[in-house]
Design a protein around this motif. Sequence first.
Motif, PDB file in Angstrom:
ATOM      1  N   MET A  64       0.828  -1.211   0.000  1.00  0.00           N
ATOM      2  CA  MET A  64       0.000   0.000   0.000  1.00  0.00           C
ATOM      3  C   MET A  64       0.863   1.261   0.000  1.00  0.00           C
ATOM      4  N   ALA A  65       1.871   1.300   0.871  1.00  0.00           N
ATOM      5  CA  ALA A  65       2.735   2.478   0.945  1.00  0.00           C
ATOM      6  C   ALA A  65       3.501   2.688  -0.362  1.00  0.00           C
ATOM      7  N   TYR A  66       4.006   1.611  -0.924  1.00  0.00           N
ATOM      8  CA  TYR A  66       4.739   1.674  -2.193  1.00  0.00           C
ATOM      9  C   TYR A  66       3.867   2.231  -3.314  1.00  0.00           C
ATOM     10  N   THR A  67       2.628   1.764  -3.389  1.00  0.00           N
ATOM     11  CA  THR A  67       1.722   2.214  -4.445  1.00  0.00           C
ATOM     12  C   THR A  67       1.358   3.682  -4.285  1.00  0.00           C
ATOM     13  N   LEU A  68       1.046   4.095  -3.071  1.00  0.00           N
ATOM     14  CA  LEU A  68       0.671   5.485  -2.837  1.00  0.00           C
ATOM     15  C   LEU A  68       1.815   6.438  -3.172  1.00  0.00           C
ATOM     16  N   VAL A  69       3.043   6.046  -2.834  1.00  0.00           N
ATOM     17  CA  VAL A  69       4.209   6.877  -3.133  1.00  0.00           C
ATOM     18  C   VAL A  69       4.437   6.964  -4.640  1.00  0.00           C
ATOM     19  N   ASN A  70       4.244   5.849  -5.353  1.00  0.00           N
ATOM     20  CA  ASN A  70       4.410   5.871  -6.806  1.00  0.00           C
ATOM     21  C   ASN A  70       3.405   6.800  -7.472  1.00  0.00           C
ATOM     22  N   CYS A  71       2.176   6.803  -6.964  1.00  0.00           N
ATOM     23  CA  CYS A  71       1.154   7.681  -7.542  1.00  0.00           C
ATOM     24  C   CYS A  71       1.422   9.148  -7.228  1.00  0.00           C
ATOM     25  N   ALA A  72       1.800   9.436  -5.999  1.00  0.00           N
ATOM     26  CA  ALA A  72       1.891  10.827  -5.548  1.00  0.00           C
ATOM     27  C   ALA A  72       3.232  11.487  -5.840  1.00  0.00           C
ATOM     28  N   ILE A  73       4.324  10.702  -5.859  1.00  0.00           N
ATOM     29  CA  ILE A  73       5.659  11.309  -5.954  1.00  0.00           C
ATOM     30  C   ILE A  73       6.447  10.821  -7.167  1.00  0.00           C
ATOM     31  N   VAL A  74       6.547   9.511  -7.349  1.00  0.00           N
ATOM     32  CA  VAL A  74       7.441   8.970  -8.380  1.00  0.00           C
ATOM     33  C   VAL A  74       6.979   9.347  -9.786  1.00  0.00           C
ATOM     34  N   LEU A  75       5.695   9.215 -10.060  1.00  0.00           N
ATOM     35  CA  LEU A  75       5.206   9.552 -11.402  1.00  0.00           C
ATOM     36  C   LEU A  75       5.457  11.013 -11.770  1.00  0.00           C
ATOM     37  N   PRO A  76       5.113  11.997 -10.906  1.00  0.00           N
ATOM     38  CA  PRO A  76       5.451  13.386 -11.232  1.00  0.00           C
ATOM     39  C   PRO A  76       6.954  13.629 -11.351  1.00  0.00           C
ATOM     40  N   LEU A  77       7.760  12.937 -10.528  1.00  0.00           N
ATOM     41  CA  LEU A  77       9.209  13.102 -10.589  1.00  0.00           C
ATOM     42  C   LEU A  77       9.747  12.662 -11.938  1.00  0.00           C
ATOM     43  N   TYR A  78       9.313  11.507 -12.415  1.00  0.00           N
ATOM     44  CA  TYR A  78       9.751  11.020 -13.723  1.00  0.00           C
ATOM     45  C   TYR A  78       9.357  11.986 -14.829  1.00  0.00           C
ATOM     46  N   ALA A  79       8.105  12.423 -14.805  1.00  0.00           N
ATOM     47  CA  ALA A  79       7.624  13.326 -15.862  1.00  0.00           C
ATOM     48  C   ALA A  79       8.412  14.627 -15.876  1.00  0.00           C
ATOM     49  N   THR A  80       8.751  15.138 -14.711  1.00  0.00           N
ATOM     50  CA  THR A  80       9.489  16.406 -14.629  1.00  0.00           C
ATOM     51  C   THR A  80      10.918  16.252 -15.121  1.00  0.00           C
ATOM     52  N   LEU A  81      11.621  15.208 -14.667  1.00  0.00           N
ATOM     53  CA  LEU A  81      13.025  15.039 -15.049  1.00  0.00           C
ATOM     54  C   LEU A  81      13.183  14.653 -16.521  1.00  0.00           C
ATOM     55  N   ILE A  82      12.259  13.864 -17.053  1.00  0.00           N
ATOM     56  CA  ILE A  82      12.319  13.529 -18.474  1.00  0.00           C
ATOM     57  C   ILE A  82      12.200  14.792 -19.319  1.00  0.00           C
ATOM     58  N   GLY A  83      11.252  15.663 -18.956  1.00  0.00           N
ATOM     59  CA  GLY A  83      11.008  16.865 -19.750  1.00  0.00           C
ATOM     60  C   GLY A  83      11.997  17.984 -19.554  1.00  0.00           C
ATOM     61  N   ARG A  84      12.932  17.826 -18.610  1.00  0.00           N
ATOM     62  CA  ARG A  84      13.889  18.904 -18.347  1.00  0.00           C
ATOM     63  C   ARG A  84      14.832  19.122 -19.519  1.00  0.00           C
ATOM     64  N   ASN A  85      15.255  18.058 -20.186  1.00  0.00           N
ATOM     65  CA  ASN A  85      16.145  18.137 -21.346  1.00  0.00           C
ATOM     66  C   ASN A  85      15.646  17.184 -22.418  1.00  0.00           C
ATOM     67  N   GLY A  86      16.083  17.424 -23.648  1.00  0.00           N
ATOM     68  CA  GLY A  86      15.726  16.518 -24.723  1.00  0.00           C
ATOM     69  C   GLY A  86      14.422  16.892 -25.404  1.00  0.00           C
ATOM     70  N   PRO A  87      14.081  16.188 -26.469  1.00  0.00           N
ATOM     71  CA  PRO A  87      12.897  16.540 -27.272  1.00  0.00           C
ATOM     72  C   PRO A  87      11.569  16.211 -26.616  1.00  0.00           C
ATOM     73  N   VAL A  88      11.523  15.262 -25.695  1.00  0.00           N
ATOM     74  CA  VAL A  88      10.261  14.857 -25.069  1.00  0.00           C
ATOM     75  C   VAL A  88      10.009  15.740 -23.851  1.00  0.00           C
ATOM     76  N   THR A  89       9.004  16.591 -23.933  1.00  0.00           N
ATOM     77  CA  THR A  89       8.672  17.494 -22.838  1.00  0.00           C
ATOM     78  C   THR A  89       7.645  16.852 -21.909  1.00  0.00           C
ATOM     79  N   THR A  90       7.485  17.453 -20.729  1.00  0.00           N
ATOM     80  CA  THR A  90       6.484  16.961 -19.788  1.00  0.00           C
ATOM     81  C   THR A  90       5.082  17.084 -20.379  1.00  0.00           C
ATOM     82  N   ARG A  91       4.831  18.174 -21.072  1.00  0.00           N
ATOM     83  CA  ARG A  91       3.522  18.347 -21.703  1.00  0.00           C
ATOM     84  C   ARG A  91       3.279  17.266 -22.743  1.00  0.00           C
ATOM     85  N   ARG A  92       4.317  16.932 -23.499  1.00  0.00           N
ATOM     86  CA  ARG A  92       4.180  15.885 -24.510  1.00  0.00           C
ATOM     87  C   ARG A  92       3.845  14.546 -23.858  1.00  0.00           C
ATOM     88  N   LEU A  93       4.476  14.269 -22.726  1.00  0.00           N
ATOM     89  CA  LEU A  93       4.186  13.025 -22.017  1.00  0.00           C
ATOM     90  C   LEU A  93       2.732  12.960 -21.566  1.00  0.00           C
TER      91      LEU A  93
END
Length: 510
Positions: free
Chosen positions: A407-436
């Motif tokens: 339960m704790a692992y799932t809640l953290v993935n929804c609330a923190i990990v997913l936004p973290l990935y989207a933000t860091l991916i879009g920081r550089n390179g052609p794939v932006t956070t909006r595109r994701l």
Amino acid sequence: MSRRDLQAAARPRKNCLRSRVNSLDRDSKSRAATNILITGGAQAWKLSAGFVLTIFSTRNLAPSDFGLLAMSATAATFLGLIKDLGVGQAIIQRPEIAKGQIDALFWLSVLASAASALALTLSAYPLSLFYDDPRLQQLIVAIAGLSFIAGLSTVPAALLARESRFKSLAVLDVAATTASIVAGIVAVMILRNYWALYLSTLVLTLVSTAGIWTCSGYRPGYPHLDGETRHMARFGLHVSGFNLVNYFSRNADNILIGKFRGGDELGLYDRAYKLLLFPIVQLHNPIGQVIVPLLSRLRLDKKEYLSTYDDALSMVMLVCQPGIVFAILLSEPLFRIVLGEHWVGAAPIFSWLGVAGLIQVATATAAWLFLSQGRGREYFRLGVWTALINVTSFVVGLPWGALGVAMAYTLVNCAIVLPLYATLIGRNGPVTTRRLIETTGPHWIGCLVAAAITRISTISLLDGNSLAGLATLLALAYASYLVAISFFAQKRALARRLLRYGYRRAAPQI
């Protein structure tokens, strides 16, 4: 001739060269699609055969046997991740590489494999004391030998992938998997303990390693160390570093549950986690093996890069997510019918982990972006942050047992990990956070629609307590998901491209 005349004469050659490059990229994408189908076919066989062994062994072995294997696998796989120092990925990534550089990376991987096997052997006794189970000592020493043997095939396997010899790799995968499954089933019937699954892995490792060396034709020579070799080694270290911290974050839960909750509870948690993760890994690995080199070549062509990644990400989510939604909602009858009544206790754990699995289907593709864009250092940092977040969630959930950890692992993935990935991916390179968000948004809506339709059907229409009912509900989950995403223009365009590709592939045979 004036400078203007020279420039005018050179322009057609440049346009011709650009046209040739674009043509090669299109051809590469076509070959990549074919290679994904070939590799995917082999992975489908591995998935099906592995599922058969999983079900057979689960029905004939005790939860404590799987708990013991989970205890040993945590240390073995963690050390095994450094056995090649990421040199396989470094070889695949490079546009040009000399024989001496390959030899240098090979001997580096051999030394790392030997060091990993030695460290694992030395850890056998302390780990048996840590878990208070003397059986672990012999099992870990045996696994250390497998780790060294498997490391020997890293470079020749990378060369086969670099040369796009995916058909050969697929044949080897099928042959090794088949031999492993047969050996595993026979061993389970005879031994009736955890050594049966070790023997299955032993056969898989030996057949696969021998086949790769035979097919590759590679023979190591004298190493050549230069600046480029050191650069590839650094890139490999970043990849290896990410793999280490990522594996630690994915297995710290096993360590904590095994130590503080015991082997039986760990066995339930491990079965739930493996049954969820196994199909996702088997899908991502073959696609990533093909797509990363292609994205590397398209890195300077933003339009083609985005199109290729969007299509691959959409297909992965489409294939995995409806099945996961179905399994989340019907975990109890699934475990009862497929594994047996004594495994029903793992069903709530599976359901919670399944929600995290829906997210990881998408976030796992981040590796394709970081590796193809040469962002090794950022990739490693992302792994460190994710590891810290996940391990913290395990500690928080541990007082409530394996279910609390899930339960704790799932809640953290929804609330923190997913936004973290989207933000860091879009920081550089052609794939932006909006595109994701634009690419994945329709799929999240599809998950909600599939969940609603499946849930309503189980309440009012269909019985999920039979194989026929489960099959109907699974088909309904996929159908409702497809209907939901078909309302979005970009997904309809993807469907048309897939149909055109299928028609072109079939046309020569008509």
